[in-house]
Design a protein around this motif. Structure first.
Motif, PDB file in Angstrom:
ATOM      1  N   LEU A   1      44.767  -0.577 -13.140  1.00  8.22           N
ATOM      2  CA  LEU A   1      43.385  -0.151 -13.295  1.00  8.22           C
ATOM      3  C   LEU A   1      42.664  -1.059 -14.276  1.00  8.22           C
ATOM      4  O   LEU A   1      43.262  -1.582 -15.220  1.00  8.22           O
ATOM      5  CB  LEU A   1      43.325   1.295 -13.801  1.00  8.22           C
ATOM      6  N   SER A   2      41.372  -1.226 -14.048  1.00  3.67           N
ATOM      7  CA  SER A   2      40.523  -2.013 -14.939  1.00  3.67           C
ATOM      8  C   SER A   2      40.426  -1.310 -16.301  1.00  3.67           C
ATOM      9  O   SER A   2      40.766  -0.127 -16.422  1.00  3.67           O
ATOM     10  CB  SER A   2      39.129  -2.160 -14.323  1.00  3.67           C
TER      11      SER A   2
ATOM     12  N   ASP B   1      37.996  -0.040 -17.802  1.00  7.29           N
ATOM     13  CA  ASP B   1      37.180   1.178 -17.745  1.00  7.29           C
ATOM     14  C   ASP B   1      37.740   2.222 -16.777  1.00  7.29           C
ATOM     15  O   ASP B   1      37.184   3.315 -16.645  1.00  7.29           O
ATOM     16  CB  ASP B   1      35.722   0.851 -17.404  1.00  7.29           C
TER      17      ASP B   1
ATOM     18  N   LYS C   1      37.772   2.264 -13.542  1.00  8.01           N
ATOM     19  CA  LYS C   1      36.955   2.504 -12.349  1.00  8.01           C
ATOM     20  C   LYS C   1      37.335   1.636 -11.153  1.00  8.01           C
ATOM     21  O   LYS C   1      36.852   1.859 -10.049  1.00  8.01           O
ATOM     22  CB  LYS C   1      35.484   2.297 -12.680  1.00  8.01           C
ATOM     23  N   SER C   2      38.195   0.628 -11.372  1.00  5.59           N
ATOM     24  CA  SER C   2      38.589  -0.302 -10.301  1.00  5.59           C
ATOM     25  C   SER C   2      40.087  -0.552 -10.382  1.00  5.59           C
ATOM     26  O   SER C   2      40.703  -0.346 -11.416  1.00  5.59           O
ATOM     27  CB  SER C   2      37.853  -1.635 -10.445  1.00  5.59           C
TER      28      SER C   2
ATOM     29  N   ALA D   1      36.447  -1.219  -6.504  1.00  2.86           N
ATOM     30  CA  ALA D   1      36.107   0.112  -7.001  1.00  2.86           C
ATOM     31  C   ALA D   1      37.033   1.169  -6.386  1.00  2.86           C
ATOM     32  O   ALA D   1      37.298   1.149  -5.178  1.00  2.86           O
ATOM     33  CB  ALA D   1      34.655   0.442  -6.683  1.00  2.86           C
ATOM     34  N   LEU D   2      37.515   2.083  -7.226  1.00  2.00           N
ATOM     35  CA  LEU D   2      38.399   3.147  -6.750  1.00  2.00           C
ATOM     36  C   LEU D   2      37.732   3.989  -5.670  1.00  2.00           C
ATOM     37  O   LEU D   2      38.386   4.392  -4.703  1.00  2.00           O
ATOM     38  CB  LEU D   2      38.838   4.042  -7.913  1.00  2.00           C
ATOM     39  N   ALA D   3      36.448   4.266  -5.816  1.00  5.02           N
ATOM     40  CA  ALA D   3      35.744   5.070  -4.810  1.00  5.02           C
ATOM     41  C   ALA D   3      35.772   4.382  -3.448  1.00  5.02           C
ATOM     42  O   ALA D   3      35.935   5.038  -2.413  1.00  5.02           O
ATOM     43  CB  ALA D   3      34.311   5.342  -5.257  1.00  5.02           C
TER      44      ALA D   3
ATOM     45  N   SER E   1      44.104   8.060  -8.846  1.00  2.00           N
ATOM     46  CA  SER E   1      43.473   7.475 -10.029  1.00  2.00           C
ATOM     47  C   SER E   1      42.153   8.162 -10.359  1.00  2.00           C
ATOM     48  O   SER E   1      41.842   8.370 -11.532  1.00  2.00           O
ATOM     49  CB  SER E   1      43.226   5.980  -9.818  1.00  2.00           C
ATOM     50  N   LEU E   2      41.415   8.500  -9.336  1.00  2.00           N
ATOM     51  CA  LEU E   2      40.141   9.186  -9.554  1.00  2.00           C
ATOM     52  C   LEU E   2      40.363  10.577 -10.142  1.00  2.00           C
ATOM     53  O   LEU E   2      39.523  11.080 -10.881  1.00  2.00           O
ATOM     54  CB  LEU E   2      39.345   9.278  -8.252  1.00  2.00           C
TER      55      LEU E   2
END
Length: 188
Positions: free
Chosen positions: A53-54, A56, A58-59, A155-157, A175-176
């Motif tokens: 994961l990044s 932050d 989010k990715s 991006a995870l989304a 992860s989300l």
């Protein structure tokens, strides 16, 4: 190598029925195959992956794998001098990304996936019993290794909605839903 892997697999809580089947399959393989981590085991072998994961959160960092020509998490084969399966995942991540300061979030399994690998050259078709661990990057800079066409933060989304790669989408959804990284541990 078998006993620590069995312990990890027994402790893992799969996120869905598909992953539960992968865990059962991997557990059976590890229990019945003394050389479960060796590439010389032609029916298949345990591999180690890093879901990175990044900073932050989010990715995730993906590699466009040269041999498989697909976007995947970083990872690969275990080696005799790896201290643990977690160390193998960390080594693979460093080799494929050039990132030397990745942090292992937990020594527990993050995800398990069993998938076929097509025949290539003299290597027959076989299975990878992929044990995956969650890492967090300290920065977003990376180097593309010779094993990859490219690397990218995605991006995870976006990944969670992906239909083409069920296991990557599953890890993105996990992860989300993850709550922070309080248990970050150092891995050499």
């Amino acid at each position: 190598m078998q006993d620590p892997l069995i312990t990890l697999l027994l402790a893992h809580q799969p996120s869905d029925a598909t992953e539960a089947a992968h865990v059962a399959n991997a557990l059976n393989f590890v229990r019945t195959t003394a050389s479960c981590g060796s590439r010389a085991t032609l029916t298949g072998h345990v591999t180690a992956s890093a879901w990175i994961l990044s900073p932050d959160g989010k990715s995730a960092l993906l590699t466009h794998h040269k041999k498989l020509n697909r976007w995947l998490q970083l990872g690969g084969h275990t080696e005799d001098d790896d201290d643990s399966i977690q160390a193998a995942a960390a080594r693979e991540a460093r080799e494929e990304s050039g990132m030397t300061d990745l942090q292992l979030v937990s020594t527990a399994l993050f995800d398990v996936d069993v998938h076929p690998i097509p025949a290539r050259g003299s290597e027959p078709a076989h299975y990878h019993y992929d044990l995956r661990f969650l890492f967090q990057a300290q920065h977003v800079d990376f180097n593309v290794s010779e094993e990859s066409h490219d690397l990218a933060w995605v991006a995870l989304a976006t990944l969670a909605a992906e239909d083409g790669n069920v296991s990557v989408a599953r890890m993105a959804r996990k992860s989300l839903g993850a709550s922070g990284f309080a248990d970050v541990v150092a891995v050499k």
